[in-house]
Design an enzyme around this catalytic site. Structure first.
Site, PDB file in Angstrom:
ATOM      1  N   PRO A 162       0.789  -1.237   0.000  1.00 15.38           N
ATOM      2  CG  PRO A 162       0.020  -0.976   2.190  1.00 15.38           C
ATOM      3  CD  PRO A 162       0.761  -1.929   1.312  1.00 15.38           C
ATOM      4  CD  GLU A 186       6.638  -0.507   9.738  1.00 12.98           C
ATOM      5  OE1 GLU A 186       6.532  -0.285  10.956  1.00 12.98           O
ATOM      6  OE2 GLU A 186       7.640  -1.059   9.227  1.00 12.98           O
ATOM      7  CE  LYS A 203      10.408  -3.826  14.764  1.00 10.10           C
ATOM      8  NZ  LYS A 203      11.660  -4.157  14.081  1.00 10.10           N
TER       9      LYS A 203
END
Length: 608
Positions: A162, A186, A203
């Protein structure tokens, strides 16, 4: 270059939309000491009707906290921004020329042993109580051939994310790189019109292998205590960062431990949302939250100090942020989205057209129960989006087979193995050599043969042969007037893109010579169209260095390993600066290739 040729595309491949910024008007470079000026500069640019992209290196985050790196925050001001569907025909990756494009010789600059030592050093820092977690990264380098926009398209097909970025910018803005190709999954910050800010730190990672077990890996990642603990540490860090700016009780975690597929890996993410105080400025947000804690470790300040000691390099844009802001009449007065720059390539242009030096970073979060060998493997999973890109050129080896035997077979095998590895060609090389051996024992057991082992870009191979005879007449060589670029990664490999070399030796043959000798833009000797070259000056033999991006012929390798066996007296010196005058003054010249061995040549007129 005309400023209008620079652009940035912020690409959401999952939503099939993008923001296309064109017509670079000017750039504001903001030093850390002047970060409070960013809001006034934004208002000035917006008042002129311009569109802004924020370009923030990780090192600017260090500069904010500690100083000493002279890194700037860049506001890139463009004349226009189009919000488009990702199939809009004028997007750069859909207009890119259909030339062979790929990545070569991509490798980690940190050796495995050194990597493991640094993981041990992080464990020691955690044991001392200095930190809880460190995001340790290493630099990877390689070469790119072809068109950057086409490379982006090829990688985009493998890594649907994205927060992608394709940017062509002045190199001084981007640590010397002309192109940035980003495939980040991210989100750093999404600033909403109502004054909320959302972040989604990642993470926890597991490989996506397409072997029927991927869903099991996702479930295992979702429930893994180590990865959940690592995720919680960073969520707490970001809650604290945003809490510095939020209204009382305004920070929440609506979603935790979500596992999503991005390209070649599963990623664990959590969502943190904060309601900002109305007076919060862009400078406040940068000071409080940049760089993102997911790429530092916890606590952030001490983690960054440990990273500085261990990595001993500037990260540059990698682990920084790219995004945009727009003015609005509600909330904080601006909205926008910034990514975390991971899974990204920086391309530095060579003087050679369609050739670039590549750099990228790959890292992982290290906690006390991290296993060094597992983290090393994880970095290679993450690099697969680039390392796994298939080649768009083939390679081949031409062997001399005499009475069923190839004297230089081991060198051919090693070079072909290196070529398919460096160019990312997936091929069953062992099967090729088995087929070759079978043919040598049957079809070519008698006589002298020219055997070609060709591996196509898709990994399919073919073995062909033709009878040959050794030449007896004295041979000659010409000096070619064709000038080759100083750098060209594909010259290091025997690829199917050898048209310029074929023209040279074929032109020489028309003049009655065996080959033409090629020189680079600096005037230094490289190689022949189908041979390597050795010259003697004042009793000393020299040969061009492979640092010049020449093909390291298998016969050349054999000669350098044992010069006396092939009629050379003393050591042969490799040089990167043999000029035309020295070639003309040489007392003797010898050529070598796998088919003909090594042989003396006379020098004749320049090849036109």
């Amino acid at each position: 270059m005309n400023q209008n040729e620079y652009f940035v595309v912020l690409d959401d491949a999952l939503a099939h939309t993008c923001r296309y910024y064109q017509g670079l008007r000017h750039v504001d470079a903001i030093q850390a000491a002047d970060v409070l000026s960013v809001d006034a500069l934004l208002q000035q640019g917006w008042a002129q009707g311009l569109q802004v992209v924020l370009w923030q290196s990780y090192d600017f985050g260090w500069e904010l906290m500690y100083g000493g790196k002279q890194a700037a925050l860049y506001l890139l001001w463009f004349e226009r921004c189009e919000v488009l569907a990702d199939d809009a025909r004028h997007l750069p990756w859909l207009q890119a020329a259909a030339v062979p494009t790929g990545i070569a010789a991509l490798h980690n600059q940190v050796a495995e042993a050194e990597y493991l030592q640094r993981i041990d050093a992080i464990h020691a820092a955690i044991t001392r109580g200095d930190v809880y977690q460190i995001n340790y990264t290493s630099a990877w380098t390689g070469e790119v051939y072809g068109e950057p926009s086409r490379l982006y398209a090829r990688l985009r097909a493998r890594q649907q994310v994205p927060y992608g970025v394709l940017a062509h910018l002045p190199p001084e803005v981007n640590e010397g790189a002309a192109w940035h190709l980003g495939f980040s999954p991210e989100l750093f910050l999404h600033i909403q019109a109502d004054g909320h800010i959302m972040t989604k730190p990642m993470k926890g990672t597991a490989p996506l292998l397409g072997d029927g077990l991927d869903e099991e890996r996702a479930a295992a990642l979702r429930s893994d205590a180590k990865n959940r603990a690592e995720n919680v540490m960073i969520v707490d860090l970001l809650r604290n960062d945003l809490g510095k700016l939020a209204v009382a009780g305004g920070v929440s975690v609506p979603q935790a431990f979500e596992v999503q597929a991005f390209g070649s890996v599963w990623q664990m993410t959590s969502t943190v949302v904060a309601q900002m105080r109305p007076e919060t400025t862009v400078a406040n947000i940068i000071q409080a939250a940049f760089p993102c804690g997911s790429i530092t470790g916890a606590p952030k300040r001490m983690a960054m100090q440990v990273i500085e000691q261990l990595e001993q390099r500037q990260r540059g844009l990698y682990t920084g942020s790219v995004g945009y802001l727009e003015p609005c009449d509600t909330g904080l007065g601006f909205t926008g989205t910034w990514n975390v720059v991971i899974r990204s390539l920086q391309l530095r242009a060579h003087a050679t057209p369609q050739r670039y030096g590549l750099s990228m970073g790959i890292g992982s979060g290290i906690v006390i129960d991290s296993v060094g060998a597992d983290e090393w493997d994880e970095c290679h999973w993450k690099a697969r989006f680039a390392r796994g890109l298939s080649a768009e050129v083939g390679v081949f080896e031409t062997l001399r087979v005499e009475n069923g035997r190839c004297e230089l077979l081991a060198l051919h095998q090693a070079r072909l193995q290196q070529s398919v590895r460096d160019l990312h060609i997936v091929c069953d090389v062992n099967a090729l050599w088995q087929d070759l051996q079978a043919a040598c024992e049957s079809e070519w057991a008698q006589g002298l043969w020219r055997v070609k082992c060709a591996v196509a870009a898709d990994g399919q191979y073919a073995i062909t042969a033709a009878a040959m005879v050794d030449f007896e007449a004295p041979q000659t060589v010409c000096l070619s007037e064709q000038v080759l670029p100083n750098q060209d990664v594909l010259r290091r490999y025997k690829t199917t893109m050898r048209t310029q070399f074929d023209k040279v030796w074929q032109g020489a043959v028309e003049l009655g010579a065996f080959d033409g000798l090629l020189f680079n833009q600096d005037g230094f000797l490289l190689e022949g169209g189908r041979s390597n070259v050795f010259i003697e000056l004042d009793g000393q033999w020299y040969t061009p260095s492979t640092d010049l991006d020449i093909l390291n012929g298998v016969m050349r390798q054999a000669i350098l390993q044992n010069p006396a066996q092939y009629g050379f007296t003393g050591r042969i010196i490799e040089r990167a600066d043999i000029g035309r005058a020295e070639v003309l003054a040489a007392t003797r010249i010898r050529l070598s290739n796998a088919l003909r061995g090594v042989f003396a040549v006379g020098l004749v007129e320049t090849l036109m």
